[in-house]
Design a protein around this motif. Sequence first.
Motif, PDB file in Angstrom:
ATOM      1  N   ALA A 215      46.614  52.128  26.259  1.00  0.00           N
ATOM      2  CA  ALA A 215      45.493  51.481  26.967  1.00  0.00           C
ATOM      3  C   ALA A 215      44.361  52.491  27.162  1.00  0.00           C
ATOM      4  O   ALA A 215      43.187  52.196  26.908  1.00  0.00           O
ATOM      5  CB  ALA A 215      45.975  50.941  28.313  1.00  0.00           C
TER       6      ALA A 215
ATOM      7  N   ILE B 189      41.050  47.969  34.281  1.00  0.00           N
ATOM      8  CA  ILE B 189      42.349  48.198  33.618  1.00  0.00           C
ATOM      9  C   ILE B 189      43.439  48.253  34.680  1.00  0.00           C
ATOM     10  O   ILE B 189      43.396  49.104  35.580  1.00  0.00           O
ATOM     11  CB  ILE B 189      42.348  49.513  32.812  1.00  0.00           C
ATOM     12  CG1 ILE B 189      41.219  49.498  31.768  1.00  0.00           C
ATOM     13  CG2 ILE B 189      43.697  49.714  32.116  1.00  0.00           C
ATOM     14  CD1 ILE B 189      41.102  50.772  30.947  1.00  0.00           C
TER      15      ILE B 189
ATOM     16  N   ASP C  90      47.230  48.924  35.279  1.00  0.00           N
ATOM     17  CA  ASP C  90      48.369  49.540  34.593  1.00  0.00           C
ATOM     18  C   ASP C  90      49.676  49.198  35.288  1.00  0.00           C
ATOM     19  O   ASP C  90      49.798  49.333  36.510  1.00  0.00           O
ATOM     20  CB  ASP C  90      48.162  51.074  34.572  1.00  0.00           C
ATOM     21  CG  ASP C  90      49.251  51.772  33.768  1.00  0.00           C
ATOM     22  OD1 ASP C  90      49.737  51.169  32.786  1.00  0.00           O
ATOM     23  OD2 ASP C  90      49.619  52.900  34.119  1.00  0.00           O
TER      24      ASP C  90
ATOM     25  N   LEU D  93      42.020  44.443  31.165  1.00  0.00           N
ATOM     26  CA  LEU D  93      43.046  44.936  30.238  1.00  0.00           C
ATOM     27  C   LEU D  93      44.233  45.327  31.105  1.00  0.00           C
ATOM     28  O   LEU D  93      44.074  46.038  32.091  1.00  0.00           O
ATOM     29  CB  LEU D  93      42.508  46.163  29.484  1.00  0.00           C
ATOM     30  CG  LEU D  93      43.509  46.941  28.606  1.00  0.00           C
ATOM     31  CD1 LEU D  93      44.006  46.089  27.451  1.00  0.00           C
ATOM     32  CD2 LEU D  93      42.864  48.224  28.052  1.00  0.00           C
TER      33      LEU D  93
ATOM     34  N   THR E 236      48.649  46.418  31.351  1.00  0.00           N
ATOM     35  CA  THR E 236      49.913  46.782  30.684  1.00  0.00           C
ATOM     36  C   THR E 236      51.065  46.241  31.518  1.00  0.00           C
ATOM     37  O   THR E 236      50.997  46.229  32.752  1.00  0.00           O
ATOM     38  CB  THR E 236      50.076  48.309  30.555  1.00  0.00           C
ATOM     39  OG1 THR E 236      50.330  48.860  31.846  1.00  0.00           O
ATOM     40  CG2 THR E 236      48.835  48.963  29.959  1.00  0.00           C
TER      41      THR E 236
END
Length: 1204
Positions: A164, A241, A243, A261, A263
Motif C-alpha cells: 500500500a 489509507i 491499514d 485505500l 488493507t
Amino acid sequence: MDAKARNCLLQHREALEKDIKTSYIMDHMISDGVLTVSEEEKVKNQPTQHQRAAMLIKLILKKDSYSYISFYNALLHEGYKDLAALLHSGIPVLSSSSGKDSNGGITSYVRTVLCEGGVPQRPVVFVTRKKLVNAIQQKLFKLNGDPGWVTIYGMAGCGKSVLAAEAVRDHSLLEGCFPGGVHWVSVGKQDKSGLLIKLQNLCTRLDQDESFPQRLPLNIEEAKDRLRILMLRKHPRSLLILDDIWDSWVLKAFDNQCQILLTTRDKSVTDSVMGPKYVVPVESGLGKEKGLEILSLFVNMKKADLPEQAHSIIKECKGSPLVVSLIGALLRDFPNRWEYYLRQLQNKQFKRIRKSSSYDYEALDEAMSISVEMLREDIKDYYTDLSILQKDVKVPTKVLCILWDMETEEVEDILQEFVNKSLLFCDRNGKSFRYYLHDLQIDFLTEKNRSQLQDLHKKMITQFQRYHQLHTLSPDQEDCMYWYNFLAYHMASANMHKELCALMFSLDWIKAKTELVGPAHLIHEFVEYRHILDEKDCAVCENFQEFLSLNGHLLGRQPFPNIVQLGLCEPETSEVYQQAKLQAKQEVDNGMLYLEWINKKTIKNLSRLVVRPHTDAVYHACFSEDGQRIASCGADKTLQVFKAETGEKLLEIKAHEDEVLCCAFSTDDRFIATCSVDKKVKIWNSVTGELVHTYDEHSEQVNCCHFTKKSHLLATGSSDFFLKLWDLNEKECRNTMFGHTNSVNHCRFSPDDELLASCSADGTLKLWDVRSANERKSINVKQFFLNSEDPQDEIEVIVKCCSWSADGARIMVAAKNKIFLWNVDSCVKVADCRGHLSWVHGVMFSPDGSSFLTSSDDQTIRVWETKKVCKNSAIVLKQEVDVVFQENDVMVLAVDNMKHLQLINGKTGQVDYLTEAKVSCCCLSPHLQYVAFGDEDGAIEILELLNNRVFQPRVGHKKAVRHIQFTADEKTLISSSDDSSIQIWNWQSEEYVLLQGHQEAVKDFRLLKHSGLLSWSFDGTVKVWNTITGKMEKDFVCHQGTVLSCDISSDATKFSSTSADKTAKIWSFELPSPLHELKGHNGCVRCSAFSVDSSLLATGDDNGEIRIWNVSNGELLHLCAPVSVEEGAATHGGWVTDLCFSPDSKMLVSAGGYLKWWNVETGESLQTFYTNGTNLKKIHVSSDFKTYVTVDNLGILYILQILE
C-alpha cells in the motif's frame, strides 16, 4: 534542518523531554528511515526516561527537515496530540519538485507528501513486487477523483501494508489523482473507544491550523461528521489509507464520500459500505528468488554466496514476506544462527521467532491466532476441523460436506467466510470449488490443535464410512480422488490399525487405486505407515509392497492388467496370493478365466522395484549420492527424478531438443548433469529443476557424463571416440583420453576417484588413470559372447555401460540384454542376471552397494538386490522345449545355458539331468521312452530314458539341426536342418531317407496321415512328401517371402500358409492355387491355426494383431487385440508367435509378448498372463485345453493350469 523548525524544537524541548516515551516513537522514525538502529541503541542506553528523551531530541536537532516531520507524525501516531500541536507551527514547507533525489528514484515532493501524511517509509530491507504495485495503482487511477474503495487483501504477513505504501510512492499518481495529499491511519483490531481515539488523532492531523478551535469530537458519529467536513473543505482530492482493517463496522466511520485505500485479511469488510469497490488480492508467497534477495540484503551478502540453509529457510517460510523478514532481521543481529532458525522453522517454533519493530504482533503465531479469534463463535470449530488437511492439497467441497454432514450450499457459505478473512483459499474448478490452506496456516493449526488431531482424523473416517462403501467409489464422483489419495493418511493419523490394515491389505483397494493413480503412491504409503501395518504382520506388509514394487510397470498403465491374475503369480505363502485365489474362485463360478502358475516355486525374484517413468526407451538412470532419489533420462527427451524406495515422481523436465543419453548427480546431490544427441551437456538444480549451465563443446553426440566424488570434476564420453575431463571451475577441458576405436558409450569414476572406467562400441572396457590420463587396463568383453547360444556370425557386442561396487573391488557391465559382474583384480565373472525384456542401456550400484539399478529399452527401470543376484545360480532354460501331456503329468524336455539336457516333471518340479551336449533342438517320444536331440554340427542322438543308454549317433545333416520329432510308433525320427534337407531315420533298423528339394533352410514340418509330411521353407514354398519313398508329391509356391508358418485342418483336406509378405493363404491339398488369400495384416504374419472343427482360421502378426477368418469363404470375422494403448506399446507386447484353439472352438490362446486368451465368438480378451520375460516363441497346450507350457526369453518355464 529548516531554521524555523529548529527554533520550534528548541523552544518546546523541555516539555517534550518531560513527557515522551521514546521506544515507540523511535519505531516510527526507524521505519521512516530517518533514525538508524545504532542511534536507537544510543538512546536506549540512557538510564532514565528523561535522559532518553533528551538524547533523542539532541539527535533530531542534528538531522534534516524530514526528521522533524517524521518526529511530528510519530507524536500524533502515539497519541501525544498536545505536544504535536506545539510543533505544528514549525513544520517546514518542502518544495514540490519533480527532480529525483537519491532515495530510490522518489522525488522530494513525494517524500514530503508521504511524510506529512504519516505513510511509513520503506522497510530497511525492501524488494519490489512491481506487478502487485501496478495493480494497486491501476485501481487507484480508476477512482478518478470520485469517492470509492480500493481493498488490498491477503493473509497475515503477506506484505499488504508495504505494498500500500509503495503504491502511493509515485509522483504522477500523487500529483494527478491525490493533489490534496495522502493520510495514513494504522487501524488494527479496535473496540469503539480505541476507534474514537484513532478518529480524534486523524481530525487533529487534518486540522493543524485549528480552523475548528472547539473540543475534540466526543463520540464516533461526531468524529465521522468532523472528518467528512475536513476532507471536503480542507483536503479535497486526497487519499485516506486505512491499514489493517478487521471489522466492517469500523469502515462505516470512514464512509463519507472519501477516496480510500485499505488493507485487510477479510475481503468482505467493504460489503457494508457504499460506492465503487475494487479489490487487489495478494498471493501468500514470494518467489524463491525474491525471498533469497530479501535474506541477502538483510545479511549483506551476494545471493550466490548465501549458505545452503538459506534455500531451506525460504522453503520453510513458504515465501511469506513477513516470516522471511523476521528471520532476516534476526540473522542480521546473529549472523551465525542459520542452522538454529532453520530448525525453529522446521519444528514450527514460531513463538521463538520474535517481532521486528515494524510489525504489531509479538510473534507469527499470535498474528494468525488473532485472525482465528475474530471468527464467529458458531463457525470456529469448523476451522479447527481443517487442521487435518494436508499441505498443497486442494479439497473438493464434497469432502467437507461429508465431514460436517451438511448440504453443499451450507458448507460453501461457511468456507466463504474463511476465504473472506484470508484464512482459507479457494480455487474454482469449472462448476465446483476446491479449498486449500497456506502451509503456514496448516503449521499453525496443527501446532494449536495437536491434542485434538487424532480425534479429528477419526471423525473424518467415521463420516466417510457413513457415506461411502469402498467398492462404490467411482471416478466420476467429485470427491473420489481425494479419498483414494488420503483415506490411508487419515486412518494412520487416527491410529486406526484395524481399518488401515483392512484397507491396505485389500486387493480391491489396490486395483481401484492403481488404475486411477498408479502404484507409486501406494508403495509410498506402505513405506510411510509400515510402523502401523507391521503390528498386524510384517510379512503381509512385505508381500503387498513387493507385489506392487515388482508389478509397478504393469499397474496403472493401460491396458490395465487383471490384478487377481497378477496376484495368482505370487508365492503361495503370500497374503496377496491367498486373497487372489479366494477372489478368483468366486469369479470362476461366474464364468471368469484364471490361471495358476503351478511351477512358480522354482522362480526367485531378484528385482526389488520395477518402475516405468518414461514413454519410450530409458537410456540411463542413476542414484543420488544419499541413495534416496533416482534420476533417469531417455528417448522421450525428458529428465525424470523419483524416490528410490517407492518410485514416486519428484521432477519431470523437458531437458533437451533431442534424446537424452545420460544423467549424473553431483557429489553433493545439488545438481544433475544431462547430455544428449544434441551435443550439449546441461547442469540442472536437482530440487527445483532450474537450468544452471549449458556446455556446448562436443562435435558429436555426448553419450555419457559422470562426476567425481571429491571435487566437481566431470567426465564426458562422445561418439568422437574421446573421453574428456572437465573442471567445472575452468572453461577449458582439462584432459582428453584416446584409445578407443569406436564411440565411447559410458564412463565411471572408481569410488576413490583414482581410476576412470570407460566402455565402448569397440567391445572393450578400459580403465584410465585420472591424474595422468593414461590407459591402465583393457578387458575384452566380446569374448564372453563367443561360444554362447547366439549364432557366431551374429555377434556384435557393444558394451553399453559399467558401474563400480562401493569398495571398488567389483565392476558391473551391461551388454545386449545381459548384466555381468566382474572381480576387478582377477577379471573373474561373479554373476549375471536377466529380467529386462529388451536391451539394457544402463547399470549402477547404489551408494552403499546393497542394490543396483538397470534401465532398458522396455521403458522400465529395475532395482535389484546385490546379495540375491550374487547368490543366484543363474541356470536358465533355452526357449526350445518339448512337452508331453499325460493323464496327470506334464513332462518337459529342455536345454539349459550350461548345455545340460533336463527332463522336468511339471507337477512335482523334479529335474533329471540327462546328459551334456551342444544341443540345438530336442524332443520326447510320445510314450516317454526315448529322448532325441540334434546339435549345431548336424548330428542326432537318441537316449533311452529308463537306463540313460545313448544309442549310436547319426550325422545326417551338414548344418545345425533345427526341428526333430518321433513318429507315433516311436520307431522313426524326423529332423529338419539349416542345410535345407529333411531326414527320415528309422533309428532301430538304421535305415534313412533324405528329403531334398527346398532351396533354403527348412522352417518346420508337420506329419500327415499315411506316411505323408508337409514342410515349409525360407524359399517361399510348401512341399508334400512321401516319407517311405522320399519322393516329393506336391510342390506349392505359396509366397514371395519366407513361409513363416503352416497349419493343417483336422479333416486333413486343407492347410494354411503365412508369410513375411503380410498375407496368409488357405490351400486345398488337391488344388495348385489357394482357396483364399487373406489380406489385411500390416506386419509379417507369423503364425496360423485351424479350429478343431476346421471352420475357422486364426492368424497373428508382428504388430500384435490377431485375425479370425471363416475358412469356407475367407471372410474376416473378428479382429482381436486393438486395445487403445499408449504410444509405443503394442497390444500383444510385440509379435504374435503361436496360436491354438480350444476343442469346442470357443476360445483361442495366443503367445507373444505374453499369453492371452480370447473369446472367439466376440473377439474380446478373456485373460492375460504376464510372463516375467517376453518374446514367447511357442505355447504347448494339453488336449483338454486346461494346461499350457511356455518358456520366456529369460529362460523361465511356465506351466499354467486353468483354475477350476
